[in-house]
Enzyme design. Structure first.
Site, PDB file in Angstrom:
ATOM      1  N   ARG A   1      -3.079 -20.563  94.278  1.00 63.23           N
ATOM      2  CA  ARG A   1      -1.689 -20.580  94.370  1.00 63.23           C
ATOM      3  C   ARG A   1      -1.292 -19.287  95.504  1.00 63.23           C
TER       4      ARG A   1
ATOM      5  N   THR B   1      -0.926 -21.595  61.470  1.00 64.50           N
ATOM      6  CA  THR B   1      -0.489 -22.224  60.004  1.00 64.50           C
ATOM      7  C   THR B   1      -1.372 -22.746  59.070  1.00 64.50           C
TER       8      THR B   1
ATOM      9  N   ASP C   1      -1.342 -19.606  56.416  1.00 66.48           N
ATOM     10  CA  ASP C   1       0.013 -19.135  57.281  1.00 66.48           C
ATOM     11  C   ASP C   1      -0.352 -17.402  57.771  1.00 66.48           C
TER      12      ASP C   1
ATOM     13  N   GLN D   1       1.150 -10.225  87.975  1.00 63.58           N
ATOM     14  CA  GLN D   1       0.311 -11.536  87.298  1.00 63.58           C
ATOM     15  C   GLN D   1      -1.029 -10.915  86.915  1.00 63.58           C
TER      16      GLN D   1
ATOM     17  N   GLU E   1      -4.988 -23.375  57.274  1.00 62.10           N
ATOM     18  CA  GLU E   1      -5.973 -22.567  57.071  1.00 62.10           C
ATOM     19  C   GLU E   1      -5.421 -21.072  56.606  1.00 62.10           C
TER      20      GLU E   1
ATOM     21  N   GLN F   1      -6.093 -30.134  49.563  1.00 59.91           N
ATOM     22  CA  GLN F   1      -5.484 -28.823  48.724  1.00 59.91           C
ATOM     23  C   GLN F   1      -3.793 -28.751  48.654  1.00 59.91           C
TER      24      GLN F   1
ATOM     25  N   GLY G   1      -5.994 -33.495  56.705  1.00 59.23           N
ATOM     26  CA  GLY G   1      -6.274 -34.297  57.950  1.00 59.23           C
ATOM     27  C   GLY G   1      -7.476 -35.177  57.390  1.00 59.23           C
TER      28      GLY G   1
ATOM     29  N   ARG H   1      -0.456  -9.620  83.220  1.00 63.07           N
ATOM     30  CA  ARG H   1      -0.436 -10.620  82.171  1.00 63.07           C
ATOM     31  C   ARG H   1      -1.548 -11.388  82.097  1.00 63.07           C
TER      32      ARG H   1
HETATM   33  C1  LIG Z   1      -9.011 -26.272  70.873  1.00 64.91           C
HETATM   34  C2  LIG Z   1      -8.380 -26.548  69.472  1.00 64.91           C
HETATM   35  C3  LIG Z   1      -9.120 -26.112  68.306  1.00 64.91           C
HETATM   36  C4  LIG Z   1      -8.657 -26.942  67.105  1.00 64.91           C
HETATM   37  C5  LIG Z   1      -9.507 -26.467  65.760  1.00 64.91           C
HETATM   38  C6  LIG Z   1     -10.613 -26.939  65.925  1.00 64.91           C
HETATM   39  C7  LIG Z   1     -11.706 -26.706  64.905  1.00 64.91           C
HETATM   40  C8  LIG Z   1     -11.354 -25.567  63.829  1.00 64.91           C
HETATM   41  C9  LIG Z   1     -12.045 -26.126  62.627  1.00 64.91           C
HETATM   42  C10 LIG Z   1     -11.378 -26.542  61.550  1.00 64.91           C
HETATM   43  C11 LIG Z   1      -9.630 -26.921  61.464  1.00 64.91           C
HETATM   44  C12 LIG Z   1      -9.459 -28.244  61.776  1.00 64.91           C
HETATM   45  C13 LIG Z   1      -8.348 -28.661  61.125  1.00 64.91           C
HETATM   46  C14 LIG Z   1      -7.326 -27.882  60.333  1.00 64.91           C
HETATM   47  C15 LIG Z   1      -7.937 -27.439  58.900  1.00 64.91           C
HETATM   48  C16 LIG Z   1      -6.730 -26.822  57.921  1.00 64.91           C
HETATM   49  C17 LIG Z   1      -7.251 -27.253  56.479  1.00 64.91           C
HETATM   50  C18 LIG Z   1      -6.441 -26.317  55.577  1.00 64.91           C
HETATM   51  O1  LIG Z   1      -5.151 -25.963  56.192  1.00 64.91           O
HETATM   52  S1  LIG Z   1      -6.789 -26.224  54.068  1.00 64.91           S
HETATM   53  C19 LIG Z   1      -5.587 -25.509  53.324  1.00 64.91           C
HETATM   54  C20 LIG Z   1      -5.481 -23.893  53.571  1.00 64.91           C
HETATM   55  N1  LIG Z   1      -4.499 -23.178  52.658  1.00 64.91           N
HETATM   56  C21 LIG Z   1      -4.574 -21.976  52.593  1.00 64.91           C
HETATM   57  O2  LIG Z   1      -5.388 -21.170  53.270  1.00 64.91           O
HETATM   58  C22 LIG Z   1      -3.752 -21.422  51.299  1.00 64.91           C
HETATM   59  C23 LIG Z   1      -3.489 -19.931  51.610  1.00 64.91           C
HETATM   60  N2  LIG Z   1      -3.556 -19.379  50.259  1.00 64.91           N
HETATM   61  C24 LIG Z   1      -4.317 -18.642  49.632  1.00 64.91           C
HETATM   62  O3  LIG Z   1      -5.590 -18.596  50.147  1.00 64.91           O
HETATM   63  C25 LIG Z   1      -3.997 -18.326  48.442  1.00 64.91           C
HETATM   64  O4  LIG Z   1      -3.079 -18.550  47.695  1.00 64.91           O
HETATM   65  C26 LIG Z   1      -3.713 -16.653  48.526  1.00 64.91           C
HETATM   66  C27 LIG Z   1      -2.718 -16.306  49.443  1.00 64.91           C
HETATM   67  C28 LIG Z   1      -5.127 -15.661  49.032  1.00 64.91           C
HETATM   68  C29 LIG Z   1      -3.245 -15.945  47.272  1.00 64.91           C
HETATM   69  O5  LIG Z   1      -4.031 -16.360  46.090  1.00 64.91           O
HETATM   70  P1  LIG Z   1      -3.965 -15.892  44.625  1.00 64.91           P
HETATM   71  O6  LIG Z   1      -2.461 -16.236  44.318  1.00 64.91           O
HETATM   72  O7  LIG Z   1      -4.961 -16.825  43.926  1.00 64.91           O
HETATM   73  O8  LIG Z   1      -4.619 -14.709  44.561  1.00 64.91           O
HETATM   74  P2  LIG Z   1      -3.975 -13.219  44.907  1.00 64.91           P
HETATM   75  O9  LIG Z   1      -3.156 -12.828  43.505  1.00 64.91           O
HETATM   76  O10 LIG Z   1      -3.068 -12.974  45.992  1.00 64.91           O
HETATM   77  O11 LIG Z   1      -5.214 -12.251  44.887  1.00 64.91           O
HETATM   78  C30 LIG Z   1      -5.873 -12.194  43.678  1.00 64.91           C
HETATM   79  C31 LIG Z   1      -7.141 -11.545  44.337  1.00 64.91           C
HETATM   80  O12 LIG Z   1      -8.369 -12.523  44.619  1.00 64.91           O
HETATM   81  C32 LIG Z   1      -8.574 -12.041  46.224  1.00 64.91           C
HETATM   82  N3  LIG Z   1      -8.411 -13.240  46.867  1.00 64.91           N
HETATM   83  C33 LIG Z   1      -7.567 -13.993  47.175  1.00 64.91           C
HETATM   84  N4  LIG Z   1      -8.234 -14.794  48.214  1.00 64.91           N
HETATM   85  C34 LIG Z   1      -9.468 -14.917  48.373  1.00 64.91           C
HETATM   86  C35 LIG Z   1     -10.623 -15.401  48.705  1.00 64.91           C
HETATM   87  N5  LIG Z   1     -10.470 -16.461  49.668  1.00 64.91           N
HETATM   88  N6  LIG Z   1     -11.809 -14.829  48.670  1.00 64.91           N
HETATM   89  C36 LIG Z   1     -11.979 -13.668  48.044  1.00 64.91           C
HETATM   90  N7  LIG Z   1     -10.936 -13.001  47.265  1.00 64.91           N
HETATM   91  C37 LIG Z   1      -9.780 -13.578  47.400  1.00 64.91           C
HETATM   92  C38 LIG Z   1      -7.321 -11.062  46.302  1.00 64.91           C
HETATM   93  O13 LIG Z   1      -7.758  -9.984  47.463  1.00 64.91           O
HETATM   94  C39 LIG Z   1      -6.903 -10.436  45.289  1.00 64.91           C
HETATM   95  O14 LIG Z   1      -7.744  -9.242  44.932  1.00 64.91           O
HETATM   96  P3  LIG Z   1      -7.373  -8.264  44.097  1.00 64.91           P
HETATM   97  O15 LIG Z   1      -6.289  -7.398  44.722  1.00 64.91           O
HETATM   98  O16 LIG Z   1      -8.574  -7.194  43.988  1.00 64.91           O
HETATM   99  O17 LIG Z   1      -6.905  -8.708  42.716  1.00 64.91           O
HETATM  100  C1  LIG Z   2      -1.810 -29.390  61.534  1.00 65.02           C
HETATM  101  C2  LIG Z   2      -2.184 -29.134  60.129  1.00 65.02           C
HETATM  102  C3  LIG Z   2      -3.313 -29.383  59.470  1.00 65.02           C
HETATM  103  C4  LIG Z   2      -3.532 -29.058  58.082  1.00 65.02           C
HETATM  104  N1  LIG Z   2      -4.594 -29.549  57.437  1.00 65.02           N
HETATM  105  C5  LIG Z   2      -4.627 -29.360  55.918  1.00 65.02           C
HETATM  106  C6  LIG Z   2      -5.917 -29.847  55.706  1.00 65.02           C
HETATM  107  O1  LIG Z   2      -6.592 -30.481  55.893  1.00 65.02           O
HETATM  108  N2  LIG Z   2      -5.970 -29.671  53.967  1.00 65.02           N
HETATM  109  C7  LIG Z   2      -4.879 -29.106  53.327  1.00 65.02           C
HETATM  110  O2  LIG Z   2      -5.178 -28.851  52.213  1.00 65.02           O
HETATM  111  N3  LIG Z   2      -3.906 -28.470  54.108  1.00 65.02           N
HETATM  112  C8  LIG Z   2      -3.624 -28.596  55.402  1.00 65.02           C
HETATM  113  N4  LIG Z   2      -2.658 -28.139  55.975  1.00 65.02           N
HETATM  114  C9  LIG Z   2      -1.638 -27.430  55.466  1.00 65.02           C
HETATM  115  C10 LIG Z   2      -1.796 -25.858  55.701  1.00 65.02           C
HETATM  116  O3  LIG Z   2      -2.958 -25.376  55.049  1.00 65.02           O
HETATM  117  C11 LIG Z   2      -0.447 -25.416  55.033  1.00 65.02           C
HETATM  118  O4  LIG Z   2       0.652 -25.629  55.861  1.00 65.02           O
HETATM  119  C12 LIG Z   2      -0.393 -23.736  55.178  1.00 65.02           C
HETATM  120  O5  LIG Z   2      -1.497 -23.195  54.298  1.00 65.02           O
HETATM  121  C13 LIG Z   2       0.643 -23.159  55.089  1.00 65.02           C
HETATM  122  O6  LIG Z   2       1.210 -23.386  53.904  1.00 65.02           O
HETATM  123  P1  LIG Z   2       2.892 -23.807  53.733  1.00 65.02           P
HETATM  124  O7  LIG Z   2       3.105 -24.922  54.490  1.00 65.02           O
HETATM  125  O8  LIG Z   2       2.995 -23.859  52.215  1.00 65.02           O
HETATM  126  O9  LIG Z   2       3.755 -22.677  54.247  1.00 65.02           O
HETATM  127  P2  LIG Z   2       4.548 -21.754  53.444  1.00 65.02           P
HETATM  128  O10 LIG Z   2       4.031 -20.873  52.628  1.00 65.02           O
HETATM  129  O11 LIG Z   2       5.834 -22.588  52.943  1.00 65.02           O
HETATM  130  O12 LIG Z   2       5.334 -20.847  54.874  1.00 65.02           O
HETATM  131  C14 LIG Z   2       6.612 -20.759  55.060  1.00 65.02           C
HETATM  132  C15 LIG Z   2       7.181 -19.455  55.292  1.00 65.02           C
HETATM  133  O13 LIG Z   2       7.202 -18.701  54.270  1.00 65.02           O
HETATM  134  C16 LIG Z   2       6.542 -17.645  54.368  1.00 65.02           C
HETATM  135  N5  LIG Z   2       5.956 -17.053  53.117  1.00 65.02           N
HETATM  136  C17 LIG Z   2       5.269 -17.878  52.404  1.00 65.02           C
HETATM  137  N6  LIG Z   2       4.906 -17.181  51.228  1.00 65.02           N
HETATM  138  C18 LIG Z   2       5.223 -15.508  51.467  1.00 65.02           C
HETATM  139  C19 LIG Z   2       5.093 -14.478  50.876  1.00 65.02           C
HETATM  140  N7  LIG Z   2       4.402 -14.379  49.485  1.00 65.02           N
HETATM  141  N8  LIG Z   2       5.476 -13.467  51.490  1.00 65.02           N
HETATM  142  C20 LIG Z   2       6.224 -13.609  52.734  1.00 65.02           C
HETATM  143  N9  LIG Z   2       6.346 -14.662  53.405  1.00 65.02           N
HETATM  144  C21 LIG Z   2       5.877 -15.614  52.486  1.00 65.02           C
HETATM  145  C22 LIG Z   2       5.530 -17.836  55.412  1.00 65.02           C
HETATM  146  O14 LIG Z   2       4.818 -16.581  56.072  1.00 65.02           O
HETATM  147  C23 LIG Z   2       6.233 -18.755  56.445  1.00 65.02           C
HETATM  148  O15 LIG Z   2       6.958 -18.076  57.288  1.00 65.02           O
HETATM  149  C24 LIG Z   2      -2.498 -28.384  57.348  1.00 65.02           C
HETATM  150  C25 LIG Z   2      -1.561 -27.862  58.142  1.00 65.02           C
HETATM  151  C26 LIG Z   2      -1.207 -28.381  59.454  1.00 65.02           C
HETATM  152  C27 LIG Z   2       0.087 -27.742  60.272  1.00 65.02           C
END
Ligand SMILES: CCCCC/C=C\C/C=C\C/C=C\CCCCC(=O)SCCNC(=O)CCNC(=O)[C@H](O)C(C)(C)COP(=O)(O)OP(=O)(O)OC[C@H]1O[C@@H](n2cnc3c(N)ncnc32)[C@H](O)[C@@H]1OP(=O)(O)O
Ligand SMILES: Cc1cc2nc3c(=O)[nH]c(=O)nc-3n(C[C@H](O)[C@H](O)[C@H](O)COP(=O)(O)OP(=O)(O)OC[C@H]3O[C@@H](n4cnc5c(N)ncnc54)[C@H](O)[C@@H]3O)c2cc1C
Length: 636
Positions: A316, A428, A432, A336, A430, A137, A177, A339
């Protein structure tokens, strides 16, 4: 001495049934049985050793991860492990790898958003690992802003295919990933274009590599994005970069020109786009699912760090010797305890909120299948907010546990630096954490009017104080006639307060359940009170400004906290024993079960490759000339 339990005196102080607490922590007798059996299976198998990771190069580390993943899969198949047992095995192998995304996102995305036909096609292949998937994504230019993604998917009605393309450098997929070197398929998110019209971001299953020789397919450029934070840590994962050059893709996940979609929409054979009447945010469903799993993972990561720091704090001794007697155990110092014990309480609190969130997700999923979208906004706000709250607290908590262990906490053999480096991206990925809290703030703005009604309902006093705090923080902000953006920093604070209210109230609800075992409920009540009073003390300005508590209440709360720490003290080792972690999984000399730390630290030091020779490489080339230099300097 080996075989001697140096913490036996601590374990004998316990005032509750530890075995019963192990069941509470695991969630059920069955869950405990699976966890206990699988964790011991992994710990006893040399094929899963992990104590050598810090000495491997990136390529050696990655190859070792592939070996382990293949070995884990062979173990699962040979032993005919269930899906639950297999997931536990991957958890206790404890190595970020492509399998996290294959099982943690690729498969859930197909299950959550694919049609029956697509599930029948792809899930059997994915479950047998005959294809390996990732979740593509995020792009180089966009991660948080999903609607800003640039990759395109253009429907060609002539061929009934989608053409996936990366139109710009910033549209390169970046971070997924498993993408860099392993995944054969991706769920790629792209802007759908049909008949010249754009219909927003949707998911598509795209094959990336040949299943014959693993070479990238025509039009696919793919690789790893390079080294990440820390040495070992997340560098076992091949986070990748991917560019599409007009790639033909016939397998859209959200669309199938020949299948009616239950969920999102469809593109008919005639090339007509039909948006069904479901919220477009369902395309984000996989992220909601993963966020709730990440909350459960937070309790695992934090409990691991707390187990290490608690056991070592009991081992310790520093200062306080009377007449040549033993020095004081650092766990007896009030600083300790102040914390460490709130982190112990947080680990339990996050465990129970993770259980509740799992129920909430299952409930909203069931409702969605009946086209009931009424709880979707709350589910989104809860998963987003609790993912943010628990990962921030856990990352900070792991670092605090490192500091609680003094200098030895900085050794890789403590297990804490690696745990921190692996864990911190959870703040960060899933989503930020700030961006997610803004989603919660937005939800609160829409529902703040209902907060009042929830106040009146019969709630425990503690919850009332927390609810009043949220309402007060929101009204202070909402009352000011300025835009959301202007007030966003303040609204994020209210969002955190709201999430803390949820954690406290669900901990209290947990205690209203039947909890078997001598003294178990009493210990959980102490931990619940520590969690609630610690936050009240930390944020007492908020609570005082609501008028809900007075300065005298705040002082009493602090006195009570000290008393609660004294109640936890004799049970601290037993409370971390209840996590039932093997020494293998903990990966920490400081946290070893028998507390025999110093001999193990000393022994481990000599195993470092640097100690393979008494005189280090480089001495003759660099040091000897230095020592033998004949520099005539008047000053020396
Ligand atoms: C010990 C070690 C452990 C390690 C961990 C191990 C295992 C854990 C398991 C897995 C992890 C392993 C690896 C890492 C994986 C990582 C994978 C990724 O990172 S995948 C990519 C992740 N990316 C994101 O999360 C992106 C974040 N951004 C968004 O979700 C959206 O852009 C947004 C911020 C929510 C904004 O979306 P949009 O612009 O479309 O919508 P808005 O205009 O803000 O809102 C419109 C409307 O929709 C509602 N809404 C938004 N999102 C959702 C949703 N998900 N579900 C339902 N509704 C949603 C929002 O509330 C608004 O509603 P309304 O106000 O009524 O209009
Ligand atoms: C270890 C790792 C594994 C990952 N795995 C995957 C994967 O498997 N698949 C996948 O698709 N992605 C993956 N990602 C990507 C990850 O989902 C994104 O990095 C994450 O969603 C944050 O988005 P960004 O990098 O664009 O951060 P940005 O949004 O660029 O964040 C930068 C700064 O801007 C701020 N910011 C951004 N928007 C706003 C706003 N509207 N208002 C205020 N502040 C804002 C944030 O708070 C942050 O401080 C991974 C990332 C990492 C680090």
């Amino acid at each position: 001495m080996e075989g001697v339990d140096h913490l036996a005196h601590e374990r004998n102080k316990s005032e509750f049934d530890v075995d019963a607490m192990k069941i509470v922590w695991a969630g059920s007798p069955h869950a405990f049985d699976v966890s206990d059996r699988i964790s011991k299976l992994v710990a006893s198998d040399p094929g899963f050793r992990k104590d050598n990771r810090s000495t491997l190069s990136r390529k050696e580390l990655f190859k070792n991860t592939l070996r382990k993943a293949a070995y884990a899969w062979k173990t699962i198949v040979d032993l005919r492990l269930s899906e639950e047992e297999a997931a536990k095995l991957r958890f206790y192998v404890d190595e970020p790898a492509f399998t996290d995304l294959h099982w943690g996102m690729f498969i859930p995305a197909i299950k959550g958003q694919g049609t029956e036909e697509q599930q029948q096609k792809w899930l059997p292949l994915a479950y047998k690992m005959q294809i390996i998937g990732c979740y593509a994504q995020t792009e180089l230019g966009h991660g948080s802003n999903v609607q800003g993604l640039e990759t395109t998917a253009t429907f060609d009605s002539q061929t009934d295919e989608f053409i996936i393309h990366s139109p710009t450098l910033t549209s390169s997929k970046w971070w997924p990933g498993g993408l860099g070197k392993v995944a054969t398929h991706a769920i790629a998110y792209a802007r759908l274009i049909v008949g010249g019209r754009e219909h927003g971001v949707h998911g598509f299953i795209v094959q990336l590599r040949s299943l014959e020789d693993h070479s990238p397919l025509l039009g696919i450029t793919v690789g790893d994005i390079g080294m990440k934070f820390g040495n070992g840590a997340y560098n076992t994962m091949d986070n990748g970069v991917l560019q599409f050059d007009h790639v033909l893709d016939v397998y859209s996940i959200a669309f199938a020109s020949i299948a009616v979609m239950l969920w999102v929409s469809q593109v008919t054979c005639e090339g007509k786009y039909k948006q069904s009447d479901v919220p477009r945010q369902l395309v984000y469903g996989t992220m909601v699912y993963v966020r709730q799993t990440i909350v459960a993972d937070a309790s695992c990561a934090l409990s691991r760090a707390v187990c290490i720091a608690t056991r070592y704090s009991a081992v310790r001794r520093q200062f306080g010797s009377q007449n040549g007697g033993p020095e004081t155990q650092v766990i007896d110092y009030k600083t300790q305890q102040s914390r460490l014990f709130p982190l112990l309480a947080s680990a339990y609190a996050f465990r129970f909120i993770g259980e509740w969130l799992k129920w909430l997700y299952a409930d909203v999923t069931q409702r969605l299948q009946a086209n009931d979208f009424s709880t979707l906004p709350e589910a989104h706000a809860c998963t987003a907010g609790l993912k943010s709250l628990t990962t921030t607290a856990t990352a900070d908590g792991i670092e605090e546990c490192r500091k609680l262990c003094g200098g030895h906490g900085y050794l890789c053999s403590s297990g804490l630096p690696e745990l921190f480096a692996v864990y911190v991206p959870a703040c960060t990925y899933e989503g930020d954490n700030t961006v997610l809290l803004l989603q919660v703030a937005r939800f609160l703005m829409k529902t703040v009017s209902q907060l009042g009604s929830r106040l009146s309902s019969k709630k425990p006093v503690g919850t009332i104080a927390y609810m009043t705090r949220v309402e007060h923080l929101m009204q202070c902000r909402c009352g000011v006639q300025r835009g959301f953006a202007e007030l966003s920093a303040d609204l994020v604070e209210a969002a955190v307060a709201h999430c803390q209210l949820i954690v406290v109230s669900k901990f209290i609800e947990k205690l209203q359940q039947e909890i078997p075992g001598k003294g178990v409920k009493q210990q959980l009540e102490v931990l619940c009170n520590i969690y609630a009073l610690f936050l009240l003390h930390k944020h007492q300005g908020d609570f005082l400004s609501t008028g809900c508590i007075t300065p005298k209440h705040a002082a009493l709360a602090n006195d009570e906290l000290r008393s609660l720490y004294s109640q936890v003290r004799p049970n601290a080792i037993a409370l971390v024993d209840a996590f039932n972690y093997t020494d293998h999984y903990l990966g920490s000399i400081l946290g070893c079960y028998d507390g025999n730390v110093y001999p193990k630290l000393y022994e481990a030091a000599w195993k470092d490759p640097l100690n393979e020779s008494v005189v280090p490489d480089g001495y003759h080339l660099y040091i000897r000339p230095l020592l033998k230099q004949e520099i005539r300097t008047a000053r020396l």
